[in-house]
Design a protein around this motif. Structure first.
Motif, PDB file in Angstrom:
ATOM      1  N   SER A   4       0.847  -1.190   0.000  1.00  0.00           N
ATOM      2  CA  SER A   4       0.000   0.000   0.000  1.00  0.00           C
ATOM      3  C   SER A   4       0.882   1.239   0.000  1.00  0.00           C
ATOM      4  O   SER A   4       1.882   1.297   0.708  1.00  0.00           O
ATOM      5  CB  SER A   4      -0.889   0.032   1.242  1.00  0.00           C
ATOM      6  OG  SER A   4      -1.744  -1.077   1.286  1.00  0.00           O
ATOM      7  N   ALA A   6       0.472   5.463   0.465  1.00  0.00           N
ATOM      8  CA  ALA A   6      -0.410   6.550   0.884  1.00  0.00           C
ATOM      9  C   ALA A   6       0.252   7.886   0.594  1.00  0.00           C
ATOM     10  O   ALA A   6       1.480   8.005   0.648  1.00  0.00           O
ATOM     11  CB  ALA A   6      -0.720   6.431   2.374  1.00  0.00           C
ATOM     12  N   ALA A  27       2.130  -0.670  -6.223  1.00  0.00           N
ATOM     13  CA  ALA A  27       1.167  -0.885  -5.139  1.00  0.00           C
ATOM     14  C   ALA A  27      -0.079  -1.633  -5.575  1.00  0.00           C
ATOM     15  O   ALA A  27      -0.563  -1.490  -6.697  1.00  0.00           O
ATOM     16  CB  ALA A  27       0.775   0.457  -4.539  1.00  0.00           C
ATOM     17  N   GLU A  29      -2.639  -1.133  -3.550  1.00  0.00           N
ATOM     18  CA  GLU A  29      -3.599  -0.188  -2.996  1.00  0.00           C
ATOM     19  C   GLU A  29      -2.911   1.173  -2.883  1.00  0.00           C
ATOM     20  O   GLU A  29      -1.764   1.254  -2.449  1.00  0.00           O
ATOM     21  CB  GLU A  29      -4.028  -0.686  -1.614  1.00  0.00           C
ATOM     22  CG  GLU A  29      -4.831   0.283  -0.793  1.00  0.00           C
ATOM     23  CD  GLU A  29      -5.104  -0.272   0.593  1.00  0.00           C
ATOM     24  OE1 GLU A  29      -6.267  -0.628   0.851  1.00  0.00           O
ATOM     25  OE2 GLU A  29      -4.155  -0.343   1.411  1.00  0.00           O
ATOM     26  N   ILE A  69      -1.485   6.212   6.891  1.00  0.00           N
ATOM     27  CA  ILE A  69      -0.936   4.861   7.038  1.00  0.00           C
ATOM     28  C   ILE A  69      -1.943   3.947   7.740  1.00  0.00           C
ATOM     29  O   ILE A  69      -2.064   2.765   7.404  1.00  0.00           O
ATOM     30  CB  ILE A  69       0.411   4.888   7.795  1.00  0.00           C
ATOM     31  CG1 ILE A  69       1.495   5.507   6.907  1.00  0.00           C
ATOM     32  CG2 ILE A  69       0.817   3.502   8.267  1.00  0.00           C
ATOM     33  CD1 ILE A  69       1.841   4.687   5.673  1.00  0.00           C
ATOM     34  N   CYS A  72      -4.212   2.160   5.375  1.00  0.00           N
ATOM     35  CA  CYS A  72      -3.601   1.143   4.513  1.00  0.00           C
ATOM     36  C   CYS A  72      -3.902  -0.256   5.026  1.00  0.00           C
ATOM     37  O   CYS A  72      -3.947  -0.489   6.229  1.00  0.00           O
ATOM     38  CB  CYS A  72      -2.085   1.334   4.448  1.00  0.00           C
ATOM     39  SG  CYS A  72      -1.567   2.855   3.632  1.00  0.00           S
ATOM     40  N   THR A  73      -4.066  -1.182   4.092  1.00  0.00           N
ATOM     41  CA  THR A  73      -4.344  -2.569   4.476  1.00  0.00           C
ATOM     42  C   THR A  73      -3.251  -3.520   3.976  1.00  0.00           C
ATOM     43  O   THR A  73      -3.435  -4.734   3.998  1.00  0.00           O
ATOM     44  CB  THR A  73      -5.704  -3.026   3.918  1.00  0.00           C
ATOM     45  OG1 THR A  73      -5.677  -2.959   2.488  1.00  0.00           O
ATOM     46  CG2 THR A  73      -6.839  -2.170   4.464  1.00  0.00           C
ATOM     47  N   GLY A  74      -2.135  -2.979   3.551  1.00  0.00           N
ATOM     48  CA  GLY A  74      -1.067  -3.811   3.004  1.00  0.00           C
ATOM     49  C   GLY A  74      -0.202  -4.466   4.056  1.00  0.00           C
ATOM     50  O   GLY A  74      -0.264  -4.128   5.242  1.00  0.00           O
ATOM     51  N   ASN A  77       3.362  -0.921   4.090  1.00  0.00           N
ATOM     52  CA  ASN A  77       2.661   0.349   3.925  1.00  0.00           C
ATOM     53  C   ASN A  77       3.671   1.486   3.865  1.00  0.00           C
ATOM     54  O   ASN A  77       4.517   1.599   4.741  1.00  0.00           O
ATOM     55  CB  ASN A  77       1.686   0.573   5.083  1.00  0.00           C
ATOM     56  CG  ASN A  77       0.691  -0.563   5.201  1.00  0.00           C
ATOM     57  OD1 ASN A  77       0.142  -1.009   4.214  1.00  0.00           O
ATOM     58  ND2 ASN A  77       0.471  -1.040   6.410  1.00  0.00           N
TER      59      ASN A  77
END
Length: 111
Positions: A4, A6, A27, A29, A69, A72-74, A77
Motif C-alpha cells: 500500500s 499513501a 502498489a 492499494e 498509514i 492502509c491494508t497492506g 505500507n
C-alpha cells in the motif's frame, strides 16, 4: 505480499497523474488523503482502479501521515510525498522500489 502507498494532497492535478502512474506499478492499494481540493485532483485519482480516496481537513504533517498509514491494508505500507515525483532522482528510486516489490511478491508466492 500486498503493498500500500499513501499520500496527502491538495490541488495537485498537475502532479497526481505522474505519481499515480508510478505508484500503480508498485502498489496493490493507493490511499489518497485529499484536503478538499478545488481542482481536478479527485477526478484524476478516481480514474485509477487501485485508488481509495478520502477527504480530511488539513492538519499537521505528522497527524496526516499517521492517519493515512492507518487506512492502509497492506503487508508493507509506505507514505510518499507526491512532490517527490517532480524530481528525477526520486522517480528513479520509486522505480527501483518497484523492482524490489516484484521480487518480494515473487518470493512470497514460493512459500
Amino acid at each position: 505480499m500486498k503493498i500500500s502507498i499513501a499520500t496527502s494532497v491538495y490541488n495537485q492535478e498537475k502532479y497526481i497523474g505522474t505519481f499515480l502512474d508510478a505508484a500503480v506499478k508498485i502498489a496493490d492499494e493507493i490511499i489518497i488523503v485529499d484536503h478538499f481540493s478545488t481542482d481536478l485532483t479527485e477526478e484524476i485519482c478516481m480514474a485509477y482502479e487501485q485508488v481509495k480516496f478520502f477527504r480530511k481537513k488539513a492538519q499537521s504533517a505528522d497527524i496526516i501521515r499517521k492517519w493515512s498509514i492507518g487506512l492502509c491494508t497492506g503487508d508493507l505500507n509506505i507514505f510518499l510525498d507526491i512532490l517527490d515525483f517532480n524530481d528525477d532522482i526520486a522517480h528513479r528510486e520509486m522505480m527501483s522500489l518497484c523492482s524490489v516489490s516484484h521480487s518480494l511478491k515473487a518470493a512470497r508466492s514460493v512459500f
